[in-house]
Each structure stands twice: as structure tokens, then as C-alpha cells.
Design an enzyme around this catalytic site. Structure first.
Site, PDB file in Angstrom:
ATOM      1  N   GLU A 103     102.920 -43.020  19.884  1.00 37.47           N
ATOM      2  CA  GLU A 103     103.360 -44.342  19.417  1.00 37.47           C
ATOM      3  C   GLU A 103     104.609 -44.846  20.151  1.00 37.47           C
ATOM      4  O   GLU A 103     105.657 -45.085  19.537  1.00 37.47           O
ATOM      5  CB  GLU A 103     103.651 -44.305  17.911  1.00 37.47           C
ATOM      6  CG  GLU A 103     102.464 -43.879  17.071  1.00 37.47           C
ATOM      7  CD  GLU A 103     102.701 -44.066  15.572  1.00 37.47           C
ATOM      8  OE1 GLU A 103     103.837 -44.361  15.163  1.00 37.47           O
ATOM      9  OE2 GLU A 103     101.730 -43.928  14.808  1.00 37.47           O
ATOM     10  N   GLU A 154      95.815 -39.993  14.191  1.00 35.82           N
ATOM     11  CA  GLU A 154      96.536 -39.998  12.902  1.00 35.82           C
ATOM     12  C   GLU A 154      95.897 -41.038  12.003  1.00 35.82           C
ATOM     13  O   GLU A 154      95.563 -42.134  12.445  1.00 35.82           O
ATOM     14  CB  GLU A 154      98.012 -40.396  13.049  1.00 35.82           C
ATOM     15  CG  GLU A 154      98.917 -39.356  13.613  1.00 35.82           C
ATOM     16  CD  GLU A 154     100.392 -39.808  13.655  1.00 35.82           C
ATOM     17  OE1 GLU A 154     100.819 -40.605  12.801  1.00 35.82           O
ATOM     18  OE2 GLU A 154     101.091 -39.345  14.570  1.00 35.82           O
TER      19      GLU A 154
HETATM   20  C1  BGP Z   1     103.405 -42.419  12.389  1.00 41.80           C
HETATM   21  C2  BGP Z   1     104.191 -41.350  13.112  1.00 41.80           C
HETATM   22  C3  BGP Z   1     104.376 -40.088  12.345  1.00 41.80           C
HETATM   23  C4  BGP Z   1     104.436 -40.218  10.843  1.00 41.80           C
HETATM   24  C5  BGP Z   1     103.489 -41.289  10.283  1.00 41.80           C
HETATM   25  C6  BGP Z   1     103.698 -41.660   8.835  1.00 41.80           C
HETATM   26  O1  BGP Z   1     103.871 -43.669  12.769  1.00 41.80           O
HETATM   27  O2  BGP Z   1     103.573 -40.987  14.325  1.00 41.80           O
HETATM   28  O3  BGP Z   1     105.483 -39.434  12.896  1.00 41.80           O
HETATM   29  O4  BGP Z   1     105.678 -40.187  10.368  1.00 41.80           O
HETATM   30  O5  BGP Z   1     103.551 -42.474  11.027  1.00 41.80           O
HETATM   31  O6  BGP Z   1     104.745 -42.557   8.689  1.00 41.80           O
HETATM   32  P1  BGP Z   1     106.026 -42.281   7.794  1.00 41.80           P
HETATM   33  O7  BGP Z   1     106.372 -40.857   7.994  1.00 41.80           O
HETATM   34  O8  BGP Z   1     107.066 -43.204   8.289  1.00 41.80           O
HETATM   35  O9  BGP Z   1     105.615 -42.584   6.397  1.00 41.80           O
END
Ligand code: BGP
Length: 462
Positions: A168, A365
């Protein structure tokens, strides 16, 4: 009527995690500091309940148990990231042998359990010394990254055959240079575009080094947020198009097609926002496209035409061209404040099929962060049916896309076990396994055993 959703042979079932969010052991074995360690020292109050990244889920010490658990729940693949500041403290120079031992052990343990390691090089975690030199604003840092990538390929490339340059990459741009949720908390669009551009140059250089020396696949992981307009009105359509340019195509096009969208270049030119480039960059991007694309998908972006003209004296921002749109009746994950729109996964895949040469891809993800999950404990286990439904509903659309010829090879949940979510620390929990943040004890949630079945059957009935 029950429908069977069967996935193609060899489908990748697994999950993803990142170094800073899971490893802990930040002060051990010579690891250097990254921007998260530093920012937490500076402003602990900006993190949920003032919890910092020092220990997180302690993967550094418990990886054997974790990998064993992965095996138990049917993982055939798992994405981790290397911590740059652990492998090369300070970001440049000597390799830390203790870090080499650690990552070797993790990689070998995964392989011995028939879990293919997918390795990502950069997950938001710039070594602090390099941030002090300007981070991605500075081309010297780009060169340091390329050396770090080269070192990693050399050390681990004999066993790791799927590499990713960045996770990302738009997020550090948004967080660090536009919207104040990552260090260095600068708000300056011109710098943001320079950072984005230099990240892409770093990416292309690493791809080149990889292709010149190794025989596996290398790609990038992008969070693609389809931009849906409020209506078919041309002003709404234009707002959605510009959002797509800024937040998706700024990385997707150069990564997969080797060039920036002309519309984006024109827009930045018109507003005097073009980044500084160097001779040879264009060719570098053109010649070094990815082999594989990871798609992170959590939420759609809904936009409408700007309601008011932006103040012409305010500094330039992407938000000059759109307003966010709250669609009536949208389904929300209230803990994270993100809309849940399962069909988005299908729309992304169709776009890749039709406009990006149907590049080999996978869902790298997708997941659901929920607060206070302990309220769902029954007989000692979190009954996370909402997570099972969330995954199932996304998998149905992914399945549909595959049926229609999309080249999607797998599904990784974010994440394997509850982890440290940046500024949200341990607020929202995402894992198949819960983690007691005091004792670090891991306990499987209901979704873990459900996933084991899905992986075993290579699909599910619903
Ligand atoms: C994505 C990232 C992760 C993770 C996920 C969930 O953007 O790659 O690192 O954190 O989001 O988001 P958050 O942890 O901010 O709730």
C-alpha cells in the site's frame, strides 16, 4: 438452495501480517528504530490507549507456535514483511546477522510446514535515520532501499519465490504528507506527490534488480478502492475519475503498465504539482513492470462533485476535486468506520481483467477489525460469526470473478492473529487467533476452524 463455491486447484489460502505490527522485540538483537518507534516516543498519546509497538504480538519469540497454528488452520501461504531497520539498522550499511538468523528461521519453518512465504520489503516502516534525511522525498533513500532489496533477495531468494516491493505505497503518502496519520505528519501535496513518485522509482529499481538476478516472481501490493460516483451526472463522474487517478491509478498504472495515466500528469501539470524527475526514469518504469499484483480490499470510496469551490488561497489538495459521499443505507463496520461492500472485490478484478491485461493477482488483504471481541466469547472461544460472514460474502464475489475469467490466485485474510494497528494499536481485532496483550496467549476464534475447513475443501457451501 445451497450453492457450492469451489476454487481453482492450488488456490492460495492464508493470511498477511507486517513486521512492525507483529514482531515486537524492538530493542533486541541490534534492531534499529523506525518511524513508528520514534513517533511513539514523541507522542504516545496519539496511539489508542497509549499502546506502542515495542512488544506487539511477540512474533519475534513465538513464531514457531504461530506457524504451527497456521498449519493447523490450513494455510498454504503466508505474507510477512522484513523489517528494514532490523535487517540493516539505520537503513544503510552493515547487515545485522541476528536478523538474518531470525528471518532464515521463520522462512525455513514456514517451508517445513508446507506454507509458502510471500515476502514484502516495505510495510510503512521507514528507518528513522533515513526519514531524517527526508525519507522518500530524497533519492538517496531510494538508493538505500534498492541496496536493502538487493541484500534481501541475495539472503533469502533461494527459498522465497514471491516478493513484494511495497505494501500500500499510497498510505504513507496519505498518512505522512496529506492527512496526518503517519510520521512525519506533514501536510503538503507537492511533497506528497514527490514521495509517491520516488516510491515508484524505488519499486521499479528493485524489480529490475530482482529480474536481473533471480528466478521467482516480484510484485507490489496495492489497496485498490474502487471510486463509485454518487450518480451518473458528469460532475459526479468527473469527481470519481479524479479520485481513481489520485488514489488507485497513481500506483496501479506505473506498476502494471509501466506509465502514469496521461490525465493525472495533465492535472498535476495544470496546478504546478508535478514532481521532480530524473533522466531515464520513464524508461526505467516502462521496462520494469510487475509479474504479480496483490490487491488489498477493505472498502469502496464513494464520491460526489464538490459542493463548494475550494478556497483558492488554501494549499493544493486532492480534495479540491471531490467530496466524500455517504450513500444512504450503506452497510458499515462501525468499529473501523469503513463501509462494507462485498461486490467491490469483483469490480476490482473485472477492471484488472479488462484494463490491466488480466495480470496474475490475489487478494492480499481483506478483513474485519472489531472492537471488544471478548463480548462474543462462548465456552472460552470468540464466536466471530460476523467475520465468517464477512469472508464468505467477499469470497462469493471473488469466485464469481474467477468464473468470469479473472486471474485471481488466492485469498489472504488480514490477519493471522490480532495485531498492533498503527494509531489504533489494539483497538480493533482482525485475527483468526486472538492475542491476550498482557500474556501474549493465542486462542483460536471460531473463524479459524471455519477457515481450516474452507482450505481443506478448497471452497465452501453457502
Ligand atoms: C491495511 C494495512 C495493514 C492493516 C490493515 C487494517 O491498510 O496494510 O497494515 O493495518 O490495513 O487497517 P487498520 O489496522 O488501520 O485497522
Amino acid at each position: 438452495m445451497t450453492v457450492t463455491y469451489k476454487f481453482p486447484e492450488g488456490f492460495w489460502w492464508g493470511s498477511a501480517a507486517s513486521a512492525t505490527q507483529t514482531e515486537g522485540g524492538t530493542n533486541e538483537d541490534g534492531r534499529g528504530k523506525n518511524i513508528w518507534d520514534y513517533w511513539y516516543e514523541l507522542e504516545p498519546n496519539r496511539f489508542f490507549e497509549s499502546v506502542g509497538p515495542e512488544t506487539t504480538s511477540d512474533f519475534y519469540h513465538r513464531y514457531r507456535e504461530d506457524i504451527n497454528n497456521m498449519k493447523e488452520i490450513g494455510h498454504n501461504s503466508f505474507r510477512l514483511s522484513i523489517s528494514w531497520s532490523r535487517l540493516i539498522p539505520g537503513g544503510e550499511g552493515e547487515v545485522n546477522e541476528k536478523a538474518v538468523t531470525f528471518y532464515n528461521q521463520v522462512i525455513d519453518e514456514l517451508i517445513n510446514n508446507d506454507i509458502e512465504p510471500f515476502v514484502n520489503l516495505f510495510h510503512f516502516d521507514m528507518p528513522i535515520e533515513l526519514q531524517e534525511k527526508g525519507g522518500w522525498e530524497n533519492r538517496e533513500v531510494v538508493n538505500a532501499y534498492v541496496e536493502y532489496a538487493r541484500t534481501s533477495f541475495k539472503l533469502f531468494g533461494d527459498r522465497v519465490k514471491k516478493w513484494f516491493t511495497f505494501n500500500e505505497p499510497i498510505v504513507p503518502v496519505e498518512g505522512g504528507y496529506l492527512y496526518d496519520f503517519h510520521y512525519p505528519n506533514i501536510v503538503n501535496a507537492k511533497k506528497a506527490f514527490q514521495v509517491a513518485y520516488n516510491t515508484m522509482i524505488a519499486h521499479a529499481k528493485a524489480v529490475k534488480v530482482y529480474h536481473d538476478n533471480q528466478d521467482g516472481k516480484i510484485g507490489i501490493i496495492l489497496n485498490l478502492t474502487p471510486s463509485y460516483p454518487r450518480s451518473e451526472n458528469s460532475a459526479d463522474l468527473k469527481a470519481a475519475h479524479i479520485c481513481d487517478l489520485f488514489f488507485n491509478r497513481s500506483f496501479l498504472d506505473p506498476a502494471v503498465k509501466g506509465e502514469y495515466p496521461v490525465d493525472l500528469i495533465h492535472l498535476l501539470e495544470e496546478y504546478g504539482q508535478l514532481p521532480t524527475t530524473e533522466k531515464g526514469d520513464k524508461q526505467l518504469l516502462k521496462n520494469n513492470i510487475v509479474d504479480i499484483l496483490g490487491v488489498n480490499y477493505y472498502q469502496p470510496r464513494r464520491v460526489k462533485a464538490k459542493g463548494n469551490l475550494p478556497n483558492p488561497y488554501s494549499p493544493f489538495m486532492p480534495d479540491w476535486f471531490f467530496d466524500n459521499y455517504e450513500m444512504p443505507g450503506r452497510k458499515m463496520n462501525p468499529y473501523r468506520g469503513w463501509e462494507i461492500y462485498e461486490k467491490g472485490i469483483y469490480d476490482i478484478m473485472i477492471n484488472l481483467r479488462d484494463n490491466y491485461s488480466n495480470i496474475e493477482s490475489f487478494i492480499s488483504e481483506n478483513g474485519m477489525g472489531v472492537q471488544n471481541e471478548d463480548r462474543f466469547i462462548k465456552n472460552g472461544r470468540i464466536e466471530d460469526d460476523y467475520r465468517i460472514d464477512f469472508i464468505k460474502d467477499h469470497l462469493k464475489w471473488l469466485h464469481q470473478a474467477i468464473e468470469e475469467g479473472c486471474n485471481a490466485k488466492g485469498y489472504h485474510l488480514w490477519t493471522f492473529m490480532d495485531n498492533w494497528s498503527w494509531m489504533n494499536a489494539y483497538k480493533n481485532r482482525y485475527g483468526f487467533f486472538s492475542v491476550n496483550i498482557e500474556t501474549k496467549e493465542r486462542t483460536a476464534k471460531k473463524s479459524a476452524s471455519w477457515f481450516a475447513e474452507v482450505s481443506k475443501n478448497n471452497g465452501f457451501h453457502a
